[in-house]
Design an enzyme around this catalytic site. Structure first.
Site, mmCIF file in Angstrom:
data_model
loop_
_atom_site.group_PDB
_atom_site.id
_atom_site.type_symbol
_atom_site.label_atom_id
_atom_site.label_comp_id
_atom_site.label_asym_id
_atom_site.label_seq_id
_atom_site.Cartn_x
_atom_site.Cartn_y
_atom_site.Cartn_z
ATOM 1 N N ASP A 48 34.445 57.858 14.627
ATOM 2 C CA ASP A 48 35.695 57.782 13.875
ATOM 3 C C ASP A 48 35.404 57.707 12.381
ATOM 4 O O ASP A 48 34.685 56.813 11.926
ATOM 5 C CB ASP A 48 36.466 56.519 14.295
ATOM 6 N N TYR A 53 37.202 57.301 3.685
ATOM 7 C CA TYR A 53 35.922 56.578 3.757
ATOM 8 C C TYR A 53 34.840 57.281 2.926
ATOM 9 O O TYR A 53 33.757 56.727 2.727
ATOM 10 C CB TYR A 53 35.416 56.453 5.204
ATOM 11 N N LYS A 78 41.008 61.439 9.315
ATOM 12 C CA LYS A 78 42.382 61.049 8.957
ATOM 13 C C LYS A 78 42.788 61.602 7.601
ATOM 14 O O LYS A 78 41.952 61.677 6.686
ATOM 15 C CB LYS A 78 42.507 59.522 8.931
ATOM 16 N N HIS A 111 46.734 58.526 8.056
ATOM 17 C CA HIS A 111 45.995 57.255 7.952
ATOM 18 C C HIS A 111 46.917 56.037 7.895
ATOM 19 O O HIS A 111 46.587 54.976 8.424
ATOM 20 C CB HIS A 111 45.063 57.277 6.733
#
Ligand code: A2P
Length: 276
Positions: A48, A53, A78, A111
């Site tokens: 994931d 990120y 996401k 997200h």
């Protein structure tokens, strides 16, 4: 087959392994690359990530270098929470595919229903707009499943009322102490699958004395109790670690927590991130 690699099935028939490596707060570069590569070598088949990120490239490089066929790995990414328009959603998705070095992702999520610095803002129109772009990715086969993250039942109702394809997943913070009952009841009724992020309460749960006592009874770690608890709740979980021994430990979940101990764990209340 070990429990952690067994699959759940989403409403569209897509299969998703029970445990995925969470990569939130894993720095891009060698940390993300090494963690993902270690996880894949130890049998994980579910990773994931998220554009936010900033580690999609490292995740993608590790996946490629693992030598494991693409179709054997479930990859989630996401759409950043701030993006609420169709064209930027399309561009951002294309960039994620490019950074990951893949032709498709297994799951693509919004997200959050609002930007992180404007929690609670009314973004109903924007969520519909970006979800419509995601319906196109789904129809084109570039996202095998689509869904949302951090969405309340009301946020999901807005999507269902204005879009064509039912979200297949809601990824939420879910762990011992944070029962998420109303969201989970709603999602279960609609067939929307729950994926639990921060399953260890970002580590804080591991010091909880109730959990430690249950762990001792089963001769496992507190982390394993937290993860096994979620599997017995019927959800997938995304433990994050950059340490090999923990990455391995988090796959050893082939034991059963008895009903009475599940009830003891259910009685733990409150957000562990605030416990000292
Ligand atoms: P680290 O990455 O240094 O190994 P969550 O998945 O809820 O976000 O929790 C992640 C936190 O828990 C990280 O600080 C991670 O540390 C730690 N962690 C992950 N797995 C274990 C484990 N099996 N034992 C102890 N700590 C763990």
């Amino acid at each position: 087959m070990k429990e952690f690699v067994k699959n759940y099935k989403l409403i569209n028939g897509v299969e998703i392994p029970k445990i995925g490596l969470g990569t939130w707060q894993i720095a891009p570069g060698k940390d993300a690359y090494n963690s993902v590569l270690m996880a894949l070598r130890h049998g994980y088949r579910h990773i994931d990530t998220a554009a936010a990120y900033q580690n999609e490239k490292s995740v993608g490089d590790a996946i490629k270098d693992s030598g494991i066929p693409r179709e054997e790995i479930f990859i989630t990414t996401k759409l950043p929470a701030e993006i609420k328009d169709y064209h930027t959603a399309k561009k951002t998705f294309a960039k994620s595919l490019d950074l990951l070095g893949v032709e498709y992702v297994d799951l693509y999520l919004i997200h959050a229903p609002w930007p992180w610095n404007e929690i609670g803002k009314d973004c109903r129109a924007g969520n519909v707009e970006v979800y419509k772009a995601m319906e196109e990715f789904y129809k084109e086969g570039k996202a095998k499943a689509i869904g949302v993250s951090n969405f309340s039942p009301e946020d999901i109702e807005n999507i269902i009322g204005n879009c064509e394809i039912m979200p297949m997943v809601n990824q939420i913070g879910y762990f011992i102490g944070l029962d998420q009952k109303s969201t989970i009841d709603y999602c279960n009724a609609k067939g929307i699958f729950i994926i639990a992020y921060s399953p260890l309460g970002i580590g804080y749960l591991l010091k909880n004395t109730v959990i430690l006592e249950v762990a001792e009874k089963y001769s496992v770690s507190a982390a394993q109790i937290c993860l096994r608890y979620l599997l017995q709740k019927g959800v997938a979980a995304l433990p994050k670690s950059t340490h090999e021994e923990r990455i391995i430990q988090n796959t050893e979940l082939d034991f059963e927590i008895a009903k009475e101990d599940m009830l003891i764990l259910d009685s733990v209340k409150g957000d562990p991130r605030r416990w000292s």
